[in-house]
Structures are given as C-alpha cells and as structure tokens.
Design a protein around this motif. Structure first.
Motif, PDB file in Angstrom:
ATOM      1  N   LEU A 319       0.790  -1.235   0.000  1.00 38.65           N
ATOM      2  CA  LEU A 319       0.000   0.000   0.000  1.00 38.65           C
ATOM      3  C   LEU A 319       0.820   1.281   0.000  1.00 38.65           C
ATOM      4  CD1 LEU A 319      -2.755  -0.998   2.586  1.00 38.65           C
ATOM      5  CD2 LEU A 319      -2.985  -0.873   0.115  1.00 38.65           C
ATOM      6  N   ASN A 320       2.108   1.179   0.328  1.00 35.56           N
ATOM      7  CA  ASN A 320       2.982   2.339   0.325  1.00 35.56           C
ATOM      8  C   ASN A 320       2.425   3.526   1.142  1.00 35.56           C
ATOM      9  OD1 ASN A 320       4.228   4.616  -2.240  1.00 35.56           O
ATOM     10  ND2 ASN A 320       5.148   3.997  -0.337  1.00 35.56           N
ATOM     11  N   PRO A 321       2.028   3.290   2.400  1.00 34.34           N
ATOM     12  CA  PRO A 321       1.538   4.408   3.221  1.00 34.34           C
ATOM     13  C   PRO A 321       2.692   5.349   3.561  1.00 34.34           C
ATOM     14  CG  PRO A 321       1.821   2.471   4.595  1.00 34.34           C
ATOM     15  CD  PRO A 321       2.120   2.039   3.181  1.00 34.34           C
ATOM     16  N   SER A 322       2.360   6.620   3.844  1.00 39.56           N
ATOM     17  CA  SER A 322       3.457   7.519   4.228  1.00 39.56           C
ATOM     18  C   SER A 322       3.682   7.487   5.733  1.00 39.56           C
ATOM     19  CB  SER A 322       3.178   8.940   3.750  1.00 39.56           C
ATOM     20  OG  SER A 322       1.864   9.313   4.032  1.00 39.56           O
ATOM     21  N   ARG A 323       2.691   6.976   6.489  1.00 40.36           N
ATOM     22  CA  ARG A 323       2.879   6.937   7.932  1.00 40.36           C
ATOM     23  C   ARG A 323       2.238   5.693   8.541  1.00 40.36           C
ATOM     24  NH1 ARG A 323       1.926  12.593  10.577  1.00 40.36           N
ATOM     25  NH2 ARG A 323       3.578  13.004   9.072  1.00 40.36           N
ATOM     26  N   VAL A 324       2.941   5.113   9.510  1.00 42.06           N
ATOM     27  CA  VAL A 324       2.361   4.041  10.316  1.00 42.06           C
ATOM     28  C   VAL A 324       2.276   4.551  11.744  1.00 42.06           C
ATOM     29  CG1 VAL A 324       2.843   1.792  11.358  1.00 42.06           C
ATOM     30  CG2 VAL A 324       3.024   2.069   8.886  1.00 42.06           C
ATOM     31  N   VAL A 325       1.102   4.454  12.342  1.00 44.56           N
ATOM     32  CA  VAL A 325       0.916   4.902  13.726  1.00 44.56           C
ATOM     33  C   VAL A 325       0.614   3.690  14.583  1.00 44.56           C
ATOM     34  CG1 VAL A 325      -0.509   6.305  15.260  1.00 44.56           C
ATOM     35  CG2 VAL A 325       0.058   7.160  12.980  1.00 44.56           C
ATOM     36  N   LEU A 326       1.395   3.529  15.641  1.00 42.59           N
ATOM     37  CA  LEU A 326       1.205   2.386  16.539  1.00 42.59           C
ATOM     38  C   LEU A 326       0.317   2.809  17.706  1.00 42.59           C
ATOM     39  CD1 LEU A 326       2.111  -0.554  17.234  1.00 42.59           C
ATOM     40  CD2 LEU A 326       3.928   0.475  18.613  1.00 42.59           C
ATOM     41  N   GLY A 327      -0.783   2.083  17.903  1.00 42.44           N
ATOM     42  CA  GLY A 327      -1.692   2.399  19.005  1.00 42.44           C
ATOM     43  C   GLY A 327      -1.690   1.298  20.049  1.00 42.44           C
ATOM     44  N   GLY A 328      -2.614   1.359  20.970  1.00 37.45           N
ATOM     45  CA  GLY A 328      -2.709   0.344  22.022  1.00 37.45           C
ATOM     46  C   GLY A 328      -1.676   0.574  23.115  1.00 37.45           C
ATOM     47  N   ASP A 329      -1.694  -0.295  24.126  1.00 35.33           N
ATOM     48  CA  ASP A 329      -0.766  -0.185  25.272  1.00 35.33           C
ATOM     49  C   ASP A 329       0.695  -0.166  24.837  1.00 35.33           C
ATOM     50  OD1 ASP A 329      -2.749  -0.155  27.139  1.00 35.33           O
ATOM     51  OD2 ASP A 329      -2.692  -2.325  27.514  1.00 35.33           O
ATOM     52  N   LEU A 330       0.985  -0.923  23.783  1.00 41.87           N
ATOM     53  CA  LEU A 330       2.365  -1.105  23.347  1.00 41.87           C
ATOM     54  C   LEU A 330       3.031   0.203  22.930  1.00 41.87           C
ATOM     55  CD1 LEU A 330       4.189  -3.537  23.049  1.00 41.87           C
ATOM     56  CD2 LEU A 330       3.434  -3.737  20.668  1.00 41.87           C
ATOM     57  N   ALA A 331       2.220   1.161  22.428  1.00 38.91           N
ATOM     58  CA  ALA A 331       2.775   2.432  21.969  1.00 38.91           C
ATOM     59  C   ALA A 331       3.509   3.153  23.105  1.00 38.91           C
ATOM     60  CB  ALA A 331       1.673   3.323  21.407  1.00 38.91           C
ATOM     61  N   GLU A 332       3.074   2.878  24.365  1.00 36.61           N
ATOM     62  CA  GLU A 332       3.712   3.513  25.522  1.00 36.61           C
ATOM     63  C   GLU A 332       5.179   3.108  25.674  1.00 36.61           C
ATOM     64  OE1 GLU A 332       2.153   5.736  27.610  1.00 36.61           O
ATOM     65  OE2 GLU A 332       0.531   5.629  26.132  1.00 36.61           O
ATOM     66  N   ALA A 333       5.590   2.018  25.011  1.00 35.38           N
ATOM     67  CA  ALA A 333       6.992   1.573  25.093  1.00 35.38           C
ATOM     68  C   ALA A 333       7.911   2.470  24.269  1.00 35.38           C
ATOM     69  CB  ALA A 333       7.108   0.123  24.637  1.00 35.38           C
ATOM     70  N   GLY A 334       7.360   3.368  23.463  1.00 31.43           N
ATOM     71  CA  GLY A 334       8.167   4.327  22.697  1.00 31.43           C
ATOM     72  C   GLY A 334       9.225   3.648  21.846  1.00 31.43           C
ATOM     73  N   GLU A 335      10.448   4.168  21.910  1.00 25.29           N
ATOM     74  CA  GLU A 335      11.525   3.669  21.052  1.00 25.29           C
ATOM     75  C   GLU A 335      11.865   2.201  21.306  1.00 25.29           C
ATOM     76  OE1 GLU A 335      13.057   5.056  18.301  1.00 25.29           O
ATOM     77  OE2 GLU A 335      11.340   6.387  18.608  1.00 25.29           O
ATOM     78  N   LEU A 336      11.535   1.692  22.504  1.00 23.54           N
ATOM     79  CA  LEU A 336      11.835   0.279  22.793  1.00 23.54           C
ATOM     80  C   LEU A 336      11.135  -0.637  21.802  1.00 23.54           C
ATOM     81  CD1 LEU A 336      11.511   0.249  26.705  1.00 23.54           C
ATOM     82  CD2 LEU A 336      13.617   0.207  25.343  1.00 23.54           C
ATOM     83  N   VAL A 337       9.968  -0.206  21.296  1.00 24.91           N
ATOM     84  CA  VAL A 337       9.259  -1.021  20.310  1.00 24.91           C
ATOM     85  C   VAL A 337       9.352  -0.415  18.903  1.00 24.91           C
ATOM     86  CG1 VAL A 337       6.968   0.036  20.696  1.00 24.91           C
ATOM     87  CG2 VAL A 337       7.121  -2.296  19.862  1.00 24.91           C
ATOM     88  N   LEU A 338       9.453   0.927  18.827  1.00 27.07           N
ATOM     89  CA  LEU A 338       9.458   1.578  17.499  1.00 27.07           C
ATOM     90  C   LEU A 338      10.757   1.308  16.739  1.00 27.07           C
ATOM     91  CD1 LEU A 338       7.842   4.983  18.526  1.00 27.07           C
ATOM     92  CD2 LEU A 338       6.756   3.130  17.253  1.00 27.07           C
ATOM     93  N   ALA A 339      11.894   1.323  17.455  1.00 24.65           N
ATOM     94  CA  ALA A 339      13.177   1.100  16.772  1.00 24.65           C
ATOM     95  C   ALA A 339      13.221  -0.289  16.119  1.00 24.65           C
ATOM     96  CB  ALA A 339      14.345   1.321  17.737  1.00 24.65           C
ATOM     97  N   PRO A 340      12.850  -1.374  16.852  1.00 22.84           N
ATOM     98  CA  PRO A 340      12.821  -2.692  16.179  1.00 22.84           C
ATOM     99  C   PRO A 340      11.823  -2.763  15.017  1.00 22.84           C
ATOM    100  CG  PRO A 340      12.671  -2.959  18.567  1.00 22.84           C
ATOM    101  CD  PRO A 340      12.566  -1.493  18.289  1.00 22.84           C
ATOM    102  N   ILE A 341      10.694  -2.032  15.112  1.00 20.89           N
ATOM    103  CA  ILE A 341       9.746  -2.013  13.988  1.00 20.89           C
ATOM    104  C   ILE A 341      10.435  -1.412  12.765  1.00 20.89           C
ATOM    105  CG2 ILE A 341       7.616  -0.970  13.072  1.00 20.89           C
ATOM    106  CD1 ILE A 341       6.386  -1.134  15.837  1.00 20.89           C
ATOM    107  N   ARG A 342      11.084  -0.249  12.978  1.00 17.90           N
ATOM    108  CA  ARG A 342      11.748   0.427  11.847  1.00 17.90           C
ATOM    109  C   ARG A 342      12.839  -0.459  11.247  1.00 17.90           C
ATOM    110  NH1 ARG A 342      12.136   5.035  15.603  1.00 17.90           N
ATOM    111  NH2 ARG A 342      10.164   6.176  15.406  1.00 17.90           N
TER     112      ARG A 342
END
Ligand SMILES: [Zn+2]
Length: 399
Positions: A319-342
C-alpha cells in the motif's frame, strides 16, 4: 428538482465541497480550502461569506506563514456528534461539536463480554448524562459513532466474529443503539476508528495515506487510503494479525500456524514472561517494566516490535503508506518497540516504499477510538442538513 450541470447545482456542489473540506479538517484558512477543493480563491471567498451568513461556518482571524489569514470552521453550535467506544474492559463516551471541540468525555469499566444488553444500557445512560452536561439541546445531536472490538459484517451489520465477543453473537450494534437513542448510528471496528482518530486529531494529521496498527488481545490495522478508510467489500481489510510469519509456528485462534498475532498479541506474549515475572502480568505492566530497564521485558518488547515490523513491511510493499501509527498499550513503550519495527521495515520492505515511511506512536492513547467515533460521524453525516439554512432547495444562486 435541480438540473445537473445547471448554475444552481454547480453552486450547490461547490458549497458541499467547501463544507466537506472543513468538516474533516476542523479548521482551514481560505487558501487551504482553495488548495484542497481546487476552487479559485475568489469562489472560496464568496462561498465562505454565504456559508457564514447562513450560520454554517464561523470565520476567525489567524496567521498563516506570518501573514494575516482567516480561519474557517463549522459553527460550534450547528450540531453535536457523539462517540461511543466499547473496549474489552471499558466503555468510553465523548460529545463533540462540528468545530472539532470535545465538550464532554467520560469512561467507565465494563466487562463487554458479559451481555450486550447490559453494555448498551450503560452506553445509553452515559450518552444521555453527557449530553445533559454540555447544556446543548438533544435536538442538536446529528449522529453517534460506535466502536466495537471486532469486525463488522458489512452486509448484515452484525458482528462478524463470534470468537472475539461471545456475548454479542447475532447482534446488530448500530440498530440496537439507534433504537435506544433515536438518532442515526454509524458503526466500525476499533482499528478503523483508531486510524480515523489519529488521522483527524493525532499523529496522522496532515497525511492522506496511513496505517494504524492496534496491538491488544489481537492485532489489527486500520487503513486510510487517499484520506478515506479502506474497509474492503466484506469489511475485513486490515486483518494483518493473520499474516503468516512462520508456517511451523504456534497454532493461532484462526486455525493457521505462525500468524503475526501469535508472536505479538498479549495472549501469546505474556505467557513467555509468566514463569520469570509472575502470573498476574499485563501488557501494560510489561511495558512499564521495560521502561524501567527490566532486561526480560525489554527483550520481549523488542521481539514483538521486530515481528510487527515484518507485518508493516508487507503493508508497505502493498500500500505504500506515508505513515504508520502504533496504538494500544504497546505504543507507551516508545523507542523500545518503534526502533525494532523500523529495523524490520528497512530489512524487509522494498527500499523505495520504506524510505518514505515514518513510524510514530499514537498521540491519543486510549482515546483514539472514541475520538475516531466522533470523526466517523463527521465523515458520514453528509452536508444536506448543514446546508439547509444556507441554500433552500431549488434556489438559484450564482457565484
Ligand atoms: Zn491467525
């Protein structure tokens, strides 16, 4: 009846275009309205004057890029919209106006699995109480947006999956609530509403192509394409929880093996930590411990992030989205979860799709769905009621 192509029907179409642009954006300058509708500055100026005289919009002075500008929004008192969000353990209700202001909001604990009648009764009570608290007449209610934690069958309007909400089997949630409140009710699942909420009020502002990933007891995505929620003909678009990551992996509740959900959802992830960290662990607690530096919880969150990243990489390629937004409780982990996603995205997505993508935490936390429910009414309500005061049907007005 208006003749298609006549001056008056063209004029009406232009009025609707301007109202629709402002309805979804909250407020726009006249230059922004011209850009987003493709109308000339002079036409926008005339239409805004007309809408203002009819009481449909309000115009306030503002500045844009250091220059004086006029900000246009729908009139705060033109009507109110209501959002109702049924989560797995809570009920949340918000009342907002058409200028995107939230006037009242409240949440209470609710065991949503217990019985749908109980849930709807509580929702009805809370809605009536909040409307009263705003002091605005009930006749101003335009509609209710309703969020349910499961897929809705587009054809029948009933909850599609009985395994997620056993107490709600065969229920048509929008009919049920509309019958109690006597106003139109628009329904959608929690991931789509989270996407709409973040798009209109949160981390998705300013983009047109967005994926909102919600990780809770399951994993789902709300997809926004060209500014619109994409639901698919059966309403099941965005079920990324069941992308196969490992054909010989754990058996998923859908019957397949190694789905993304079996590596990321709370029901599969929490057991990994129960022997080392105690039995009454919740995802919220794991995130908190990870933030405090607990190595086991950090490891688990990083693994979850890596797996979500594989799913996001697939989404990115499709789909080539320009942004992915992470919601739910997990988003509170910030970079601890976002860096591995990236990291996973850059490993598995085609470089041209990954390059344009930003991965952000949701800005609205647990309010994303209820605000998305408000946005759902704003997006579905249509412009006829709003324009009645401005343009009587059949009148010939020339711009
Ligand atoms: Zn599955």
């Amino acid at each position: 009846m208006e003749t298609p192509g006549s001056q008056s029907s063209l004029h009406r179409a232009n009025l609707e275009r301007v109202v629709r642009a402002v309805r979804m954006a909250g407020s726009l300058t006249q230059a922004e309205i011209a850009r987003s509708t493709g109308l000339s500055a002079a036409t926008v100026s005339n239409i805004v004057r007309e809408l203002r005289e009819g009481g449909t919009v309000e115009v306030t002075p503002t500045s844009a890029g250091g220059r004086r500008a006029r900000s246009v929004s729908l009139s705060g008192d033109a009507g109110i919209v209501i959002g109702v969000d049924f989560g797995h353990t809570h009920l949340r209700v918000a009342v907002g106006n058409l200028a995107h202001q939230v006037l009242a909001e409240e949440s209470e604990p609710l065991d949503v699995d217990a019985s749908s009648a109980h849930g709807f009764g509580r929702a009805e009570e809370l809605v009536e109480r909040l409307i009263e608290a705003t002091g605005i007449g009930r006749q101003k209610v335009i509609g209710v947006g309703l969020g349910v934690p499961g897929p809705i069958d587009v054809v029948s309007g009933t909850l599609g999956s009985t395994s997620i909400l056993p107490g709600w089997t065969g229920i048509n949630p929008s009919k049920e609530l509309a019958g109690r409140l006597g106003v139109p009710v628009y329904v959608d699942n929690d991931a789509n509403l989270g996407a709409l909420g973040e798009l209109v009020w949160g981390s998705g502002r300013g983009v047109k192509d967005l994926a909102y990933i919600k990780v809770a007891s399951g994993v789902g995505a709300g997809l926004v394409i060209e500014g619109q929620i994409y639901r698919g003909p059966g309403g099941t678009a965005g079920e990324i929880g069941h992308i196969t990551l490992d054909e010989s992996g754990p058996v998923c509740r859908c019957g397949n093996r190694g789905c993304l959900e079996t590596f990321t959802a709370a029901r599969y992830v929490l057991p990994l930590l129960r022997s080392s960290h105690g039995r009454d662990l919740t995802m919220e607690r794991v995130v908190q411990l990870a933030r405090e530096g607990d190595p086991g919880c950090r490891r688990v969150i990083a693994d979850v992030g890596r797996h979500i990243g594989s799913g996001v990489a697939n989404l990115c390629n499709l789909l080539n989205p320009s942004r992915v937004v992470l919601g739910g409780d997990l988003a509170e982990a910030g970079e601890l979860v976002l860096a591995p996603i990236r990291e996973s995205v850059s490993r598995y997505a085609i470089p041209s799709a990954a390059r344009q993508l930003s991965v952000l935490p949701g800005a609205l936390g647990g309010r994303a769905e209820v605000l998305g429910a408000l946005a759902l009414v704003l997006s579905e309500m249509g412009d006829s009621t709003l324009l009645e005061s401005t343009l009587p049907v059949g009148s010939a007005v020339f711009t």
